[in-house]
Design a protein around this motif. Structure first.
Motif, short mmCIF file in Angstrom:
data_model
loop_
_atom_site.label_atom_id
_atom_site.label_comp_id
_atom_site.label_asym_id
_atom_site.label_seq_id
_atom_site.Cartn_x
_atom_site.Cartn_y
_atom_site.Cartn_z
N GLU A 76 -27.76 2.94 19.28
CA GLU A 76 -27.59 2.25 18.00
C GLU A 76 -27.18 0.80 18.20
N SER A 119 -20.22 5.86 17.18
CA SER A 119 -20.63 7.26 17.11
C SER A 119 -20.17 7.91 15.82
N PRO A 120 -20.86 8.96 15.39
CA PRO A 120 -20.41 9.68 14.19
C PRO A 120 -18.98 10.20 14.38
N GLY A 121 -18.16 10.04 13.34
CA GLY A 121 -16.80 10.56 13.37
C GLY A 121 -15.74 9.57 13.77
N ASP A 172 -27.50 5.74 5.61
CA ASP A 172 -27.18 7.15 5.78
C ASP A 172 -28.36 7.90 6.39
N ASP A 218 -21.24 7.80 2.32
CA ASP A 218 -20.43 6.59 2.36
C ASP A 218 -19.96 6.19 0.97
N LYS A 246 -16.34 4.97 10.56
CA LYS A 246 -17.06 3.76 10.11
C LYS A 246 -16.90 3.55 8.61
N SER A 247 -17.06 4.60 7.84
CA SER A 247 -16.95 4.47 6.39
C SER A 247 -15.53 4.11 5.97
N GLY A 257 -24.99 5.85 12.61
CA GLY A 257 -24.18 6.53 13.61
C GLY A 257 -25.00 7.45 14.47
#
Length: 314
Positions: free
Chosen positions: A153, A54-56, A83, A96, A59-60, A148
């Motif tokens: 996903e 999930s976003p946040g 992105d 990223d 991952k980056s 994300g």
């Protein structure tokens, strides 16, 4: 454009040729057929690792830490960071690449952002071709970071040799992991931001869900790694788990099977694109005629589809 020359320069490690080729991939250039034919004998060597979540969840930051770990082991690394698309230009937002600037001058690292251009599943439609290009360019490891988008996903599992599902305390990821798709695609779970309150609870819930699945004795059981990627804590353990999974695939024949499946899906996608282009040409084509018949009740959708396929075979 001198396509053979471009392919030759890419295979020699020319970064400008690599960037140009991926741009052609993103734009669906007519030269892709010739490019892919030239690259085909040089693919199948890179190890592809996917990061999703999930976003946040970081991952980056995790991808950045894994780049450092790979470089410390003398491996060349390419990063394909998918992105969200800009609503104005359709391009990637480049978030990223901002986080990975420490590797910008490292000749053993190549980072490329790619817009998803509205494609669901966490990847861009051009991602499989881009991975093939990076593989042929000679990188030892290719890291893929998805856009994300949550529990849907799961597309990365079809493109990576190893898929890492990232979670974080307090974000509901343990609940997300229980939903269809996410638990199945994980080869390794990583609980990032493990210094936060609730990390042990997230670990416990993930362990329970991993234990719920019935597995054969020789089947891989996804390990769970606790880490704080921003401080490089747990990154070495994550790399060890990635190595262990890759060794498991190699020893049991799973690596070859995953790569055959990846090739099958790539070919299928190209076939479907070609079919769509054929049935969508012209307002008076078989598709439009069949659509009018369905809309006006003269045919059912299945009979109309059969008619369109018959026209394609004619």
């Amino acid at each position: 454009m001198d396509t053979p020359r471009l392919v030759e320069k890419l295979l020699r490690g020319d970064r400008r040729a690599l960037a140009r080729t991926i741009t052609l991939v993103e734009n669906g250039s007519p030269e892709l057929r010739e490019i892919m034919a030239g690259l085909a004998p040089h693919t199948g060597r890179a190890r592809i690792i996917g990061f999703t979540g999930s976003p946040g969840v970081g991952k980056s930051t995790t991808t950045n830490a894994v780049v450092r770990a790979a470089r410390a082991r003398g491996l060349s690394v390419a990063v394909l960071a998918v992105d969200p698309s800009s609503p104005f230009t359709g391009g990637a937002l480049l978030g990223d690449r901002v986080r990975m600037q420490e590797h910008a001058t490292d000749p053993g690292v190549y980072i490329r952002s790619m817009a998803n251009r509205g494609h669901l599943g966490g990847l861009s439609w051009a991602a499989p071709h881009a991975l093939r290009v990076l593989d042929a360019a000679g990188f030892d490891v290719v890291l893929v970071e998805t856009v994300g988008v949550g529990q849907a996903e799961v597309e990365i599992a079809g493109q990576a040799d190893t898929t890492v599902v990232l979670c974080a305390p307090g974000m509901g990821d343990s609940v997300q992991a229980a939903k269809a798709g996410v638990l199945e695609v994980a080869d390794v779970f990583a609980v990032n931001k493990a210094d936060r309150e609730g990390a042990k609870s997230t670990l416990r819930e993930l362990r329970q869900m991993v234990a719920m699945k019935d597995r054969a004795d020789d089947e891989w059981k996804p390990p769970i790694v606790m880490m704080v990627a921003v401080h490089d804590e747990g990154v070495d353990e994550l790399w060890e788990r990635l190595d262990a999974h890759f060794a498991h695939l190699e020893s049991g024949g799973g690596l070859a099977e995953r790569r055959r499946r990846r090739a099958r899906e790539e070919v299928q996608a190209i076939v479907l694109d070609l079919l769509r282009s054929r049935i969508g040409v012209g307002d008076g084509g078989a598709l439009e005629s069949a659509a009018r018949d369905v809309a006006e009740g003269r045919r059912d959708p299945y009979a109309a589809a059969d008619l369109v396929l018959k026209e394609l075979d004619a």
